[in-house]
Write a protein that holds these residues in place. Sequence first.
Motif, mmCIF file in Angstrom:
data_model
loop_
_atom_site.group_PDB
_atom_site.id
_atom_site.type_symbol
_atom_site.label_atom_id
_atom_site.label_comp_id
_atom_site.label_asym_id
_atom_site.label_seq_id
_atom_site.Cartn_x
_atom_site.Cartn_y
_atom_site.Cartn_z
ATOM 1 N N CYS A 181 0.816 -1.226 0.000
ATOM 2 C CA CYS A 181 0.000 0.000 0.000
ATOM 3 C C CYS A 181 0.845 1.269 0.000
ATOM 4 N N TYR A 196 0.997 7.705 -4.472
ATOM 5 C CA TYR A 196 0.020 6.626 -4.333
ATOM 6 C C TYR A 196 -0.706 6.658 -2.988
ATOM 7 N N LEU A 216 -4.895 6.770 -2.231
ATOM 8 C CA LEU A 216 -5.644 5.764 -1.488
ATOM 9 C C LEU A 216 -6.570 6.386 -0.451
ATOM 10 N N SER A 222 -8.050 3.516 -7.806
ATOM 11 C CA SER A 222 -6.674 3.836 -7.405
ATOM 12 C C SER A 222 -5.661 3.516 -8.495
ATOM 13 N N ARG A 223 -5.906 2.460 -9.252
ATOM 14 C CA ARG A 223 -5.000 2.075 -10.326
ATOM 15 C C ARG A 223 -5.719 1.131 -11.287
ATOM 16 N N ARG A 255 -12.753 3.964 -5.006
ATOM 17 C CA ARG A 255 -12.189 3.992 -3.662
ATOM 18 C C ARG A 255 -13.257 4.089 -2.574
ATOM 19 N N CYS A 296 -6.265 -0.657 -1.983
ATOM 20 C CA CYS A 296 -6.483 0.002 -3.270
ATOM 21 C C CYS A 296 -7.755 -0.473 -3.959
#
Length: 682
Positions: free
Chosen positions: A256, A344, A348, A356-357, A580, A604
Amino acid sequence: MLSTSSKRRLALLTSHTRNRLQNRYVSAAAKKEEVVFAKKSDSSFRYKHSVPIALASLSVGFLAGRESRKDPSQEELVIPNGLPRTCCETPELTEKQKDLFKTLKRIVGRANVLDGTVEDTKTSQFLKGARLGRGTALYIVRPKKLRELIEIVRETVEADCVVLVQGQNTGLTGGSVPRRQDDNRPTVVVSMKDLDTIIPIDDGKRVVCLGGVGLASLQNYTKSSFGRESHSTLGSTFLNPTTAAGVSLGSGGTQCRKGPAYTDRALYLKVDKDKFGRPVVKIVNTLGVNGLDKEEGEFEAHIRHDGLIRLMDAYVEKVKGGFENTMKKSNDTFGKAAASDVEYKKRLCNHNKQVSRFNADTSGCECNRSEGKVMVLASVHDTFEPPKTSKTFWVSFDSLDTALKFRKEVCLDNPDDVPVSVEYMDRDSYDVIDRAGRVLGNMIKLVGPSSAIIRDLWNVKLWIEALDFAGAPLWIDKLLYFVNPMLPSLLPSPISTLGKQKDHHVAMTVGDFEGSLDRVTNRLAAFSKKHGDKVTLYECKKESDLASITAFRFVAAPAFRTWCVGEGVQGISVDYALPRNGGHAPLLSSASVLKRMRYSHFGCNVVHEDVAFSPGVDVHSAKMELKQSVEHKCGGKLPAEHGHGTEYVAPAETQRRWKKMDPLNVMNPGIGGLSSRHAYKE
């Protein structure tokens, strides 16, 4: 209709004729469907017993294969293989393509060029996908120098062949294995496995990894050499997937605080075109390292004695031989660029409708999430100071709603306190892993997730699965399923009890980063007190507890394969990112669902789903329904971690980005829904 073994024998008998081999090349790639059980597994108790176990498995499989035909029920358990369909034969090779073998042999040596037109025990590891995809190639090449890569790519594209870059071939969506191109261009697989040197820079705060460096190798190196952590930990780390593949796919993993694989500092190769439309091989150097910056930016590839590539090869040899004692530093140009996703943690903790990705993200240097449209020769990655101390907790919840509140209020309260990892699994995940994952899990627990021992056993498994007898791909999993109950449970008794009492579980590791451990544990205690018996907490105080949880989580995917084979049922696998502020399961209406494993990187909100169905169910339709639900009803994106490959269609913006990188479509054609024809012609 000929059986699979008969077809293989026929191909071997006619191997003296290239045209007949090419016809086999087409028929292998044109198979309409493939057996579902294509995910990874392993089989061993201890390394010293690996050879007897392998021989025993081989003997049983071989005898059974000779004495019986395939079980008809197994023949029905299929899913689409993601490969193009065809009814046409491949034309004969051109003179340049016929001469390519001599050229490749001159570049890398005869021992490093394999005939990829027939799958056997030597070539199967390059031709068969871990979960999806199976095909053949004209040749498989294993270079050992960067300059060899330039020559290989140049000669391959000039012979009107396409290039498929391959790391450890652990990809799950079909993009890392060869498949037939619509315009019949043969494929040359370029394996990066032997380019595996690690070069430390900046006093070990960063490393330069050649394209074949594996995550497990890097993890062991940074820990033993500098007492630091590497940038990524995946569930498949024990298979040593490459750092370059991680960059190319945007792989995420459990970390994370570090984020997915990402860097703007790389050395990579691309194939552009000149004003006449002819291929031009180019190099892009954004490594940003003093002494390796003689040529920076983008320039036409060459292998002159005074050029960058020759310089890199010479320096790598010095490092490998232990003759280089002076560590290099980042320079003031590209050396200031990011070598990890530094924002990152902040993303989060922003609890909005964004994900998040995801793999279609177009940000950053073009090597990121390029999915084989450029060839990553080397990349720079940050290393990380480990926490001073840490604690691991197993937290069980009465409902997913309570677990989601826990994520927001305890785990992701603020960026400074983000845990090291937060991994979720539901009750079906617990049940399947416990029933089918004990052999591999206990092996990982015994030797560690980054041990080379497990990779050696995995190679034995691949070798057995490639043997020419009926049912060979399934025998190891059948053996694992049979042996599983004889081994002890992976998890400590208190956690096993929680696994059966509650339906939602989180394994959280919290590190101490300037007081973050105390702050998170205080929030955890308050949350537990507030929700009473809806939450049950177990603190792992023994090293063996942590090893058990790690192994249990990492064997989820191979355990699902083993469970499906053992039960004689079908299965599908999907990975996706949810917003999220979300996290509930997408709708899946099929009444024939036997097990629905949902396990995720909880911080995430990237979810892996393995869903088992009764025989006879149209699993392709069920998979499409799940994908539609993720994107159109949940606001999610897919894929989120394993790349588009041949399974997912990329958004238009992502496709345009790939086309710009590779305008002639000679690098990994056909991914993400793109045309596989030259220059993307329809």
